[in-house]
Design an enzyme around this catalytic site. Structure first.
Site, mmCIF file in Angstrom:
data_model
loop_
_atom_site.group_PDB
_atom_site.id
_atom_site.type_symbol
_atom_site.label_atom_id
_atom_site.label_comp_id
_atom_site.label_asym_id
_atom_site.label_seq_id
_atom_site.Cartn_x
_atom_site.Cartn_y
_atom_site.Cartn_z
ATOM 1 C CB CYS A 184 -9.481 4.683 0.524
ATOM 2 S SG CYS A 184 -7.813 5.139 1.057
ATOM 3 C CB THR A 185 -6.701 -0.149 2.278
ATOM 4 O OG1 THR A 185 -5.593 0.574 1.718
ATOM 5 C CG2 THR A 185 -7.204 -1.158 1.267
ATOM 6 C CG HIS A 186 -4.925 5.092 4.295
ATOM 7 N ND1 HIS A 186 -4.413 4.539 3.149
ATOM 8 C CD2 HIS A 186 -3.858 5.607 4.974
ATOM 9 C CE1 HIS A 186 -3.091 4.719 3.132
ATOM 10 N NE2 HIS A 186 -2.737 5.353 4.234
ATOM 11 C CG ASP A 237 -1.762 1.231 1.363
ATOM 12 O OD1 ASP A 237 -2.464 1.547 0.386
ATOM 13 O OD2 ASP A 237 -1.733 1.913 2.410
ATOM 14 C CB SER A 238 0.264 4.813 -0.543
ATOM 15 O OG SER A 238 -0.810 4.986 0.360
ATOM 16 C CE1 TYR A 285 2.395 5.184 -3.645
ATOM 17 C CE2 TYR A 285 1.029 3.277 -4.095
ATOM 18 C CZ TYR A 285 2.264 3.820 -3.811
ATOM 19 O OH TYR A 285 3.359 2.995 -3.702
ATOM 20 N N GLY A 286 -3.221 8.803 -3.815
ATOM 21 C CA GLY A 286 -4.531 9.269 -4.310
ATOM 22 C C GLY A 286 -4.510 10.454 -5.257
ATOM 23 C CD GLU A 324 0.090 7.046 5.551
ATOM 24 O OE1 GLU A 324 1.276 7.130 5.879
ATOM 25 O OE2 GLU A 324 -0.446 5.986 5.144
ATOM 26 C CB CYS A 332 -3.165 0.359 -2.368
ATOM 27 S SG CYS A 332 -3.246 2.068 -2.925
ATOM 28 C CG ASN A 333 -9.559 0.679 -2.629
ATOM 29 O OD1 ASN A 333 -10.538 0.063 -3.012
ATOM 30 N ND2 ASN A 333 -9.144 0.621 -1.366
#
Ligand code: DGL
Length: 282
Positions: free
Chosen positions: A195-197, A20-21, A52-53, A163, A84-85
């Site tokens: 979004c995995t976050h 993932d990012s 990344y978004g 983050e 990560c989407n």
């Protein structure tokens, strides 16, 4: 294959690779560790280049190819999970074409879980600007059902809060109220955290959406996909209870990754190794 008790014996002892990012893919790692505790795992958090978004999808594709190459050449992984989407939207098709091991993304499993959850047929997806702009969810939902009404919203800023480890502040609440307003108006009954976050913001998102809206995330659905694929390919590690080895790598500040990552994932995140990319690419 030889058997130990009822289980097939060591069929593929290579680790599963995932990336993932940053911290978002840890939601998928958690689900995977819980479902397949004997599997070894290598997790790459590309915190040196997050988020990344907002990036061009072509650039995200380059990053995804580079990390996959690293997972294969350094860790000899038996499967790659694009946790990560944004990277799934940017690179899954290409990765599946060129990678010699199976590659699984989070978009298809997430879309399927969303369609399973809805009763009214009015559903929502939130994600990064890159993911929503790519149309990947709009396509995945349309392919699986023509009877649902889908509302999408990009949520720039959410990832940065996660983050920073700020998942429940007044500021993130205010931002969520603004970004989620169109989805509240759309009267959806299920919302996919695309979004995995975002599962780390579930409490805030749920407060804003209301308790009547079911929040769906792709972590469990993706873990089940990984498990099904390994099982059907006779590629599970083994049936003994040795417990998997979990390795974590970050391209950013490894101490910060360890501290926040451990808080978000749990005690399995013990050490973090440093990763760096060739200058020209970072
Ligand atoms: N967690 C990622 C996703 O699922 C990426 C977030 C970002 O870096 O912007 O899209």
């Amino acid at each position: 294959p030889a058997t130990v008790g009822e289980y097939p014996h060591t069929v593929d002892s290579r680790p599963i690779g995932m990336f993932d990012s940053g911290f978002g893919g840890l939601t998928v790692a958690r689900a995977l560790i819980d479902l397949l505790p004997n599997e070894d795992l290598v997790y790459v958090g590309d915190t040196g280049r997050y988020p990344y978004g907002p990036r061009d999808l072509g650039e995200v594709r380059e990053f995804a190819l580079e990390i996959t190459e690293h997972l294969l050449s350094t860790h000899d992984v038996k499967m790659v999970v694009v946790a990560c989407n944004t990277a799934s939207a940017a690179a899954l098709d290409e990765l599946q074409k060129i990678t010699p091991v199976p590659v699984i993304g989070v978009i298809e499993p997430g879309a399927a879980a969303l369609l399973d959850a809805t009763r009214s047929g009015r559903v929502g997806v939130i994600g990064t600007v890159g993911t929503i702009g790519s149309g990947a969810y709009q396509r995945a939902v349309a392919q699986n059902s023509d009877a649902v009404e889908l509302s999408c919203a990009a949520c720039p800023g959410f990832v940065e809060f996660v983050e920073r480890g700020e998942t429940d502040s007044e500021q993130v609440h205010v931002l969520a109220e603004r970004l989620l307003a169109p989805l509240v108006d759309a009267d959806i009954d299920s919302l996919l955290l695309g979004c995995t976050h975002y599962p780390f913001l579930a409490r805030t998102i749920s407060d804003v959406m209301g308790r009547g809206v079911v929040l769906v995330d792709s972590a469990d659905a993706t873990a089940f996909c990984v498990s099904d694929m390994l099982r059907s390919g006779d590629a599970l590690r083994d049936g003994t209870d040795r417990g998997g080895v979990h390795q974590f790598e970050s391209s950013g500040d490894i101490e910060a990754f360890r501290a926040l990552g451990r808080q978000l994932l749990g005690p399995e995140l013990d050490e973090v190794a440093a990763l760096s990319w060739p200058e020209a690419r970072s």
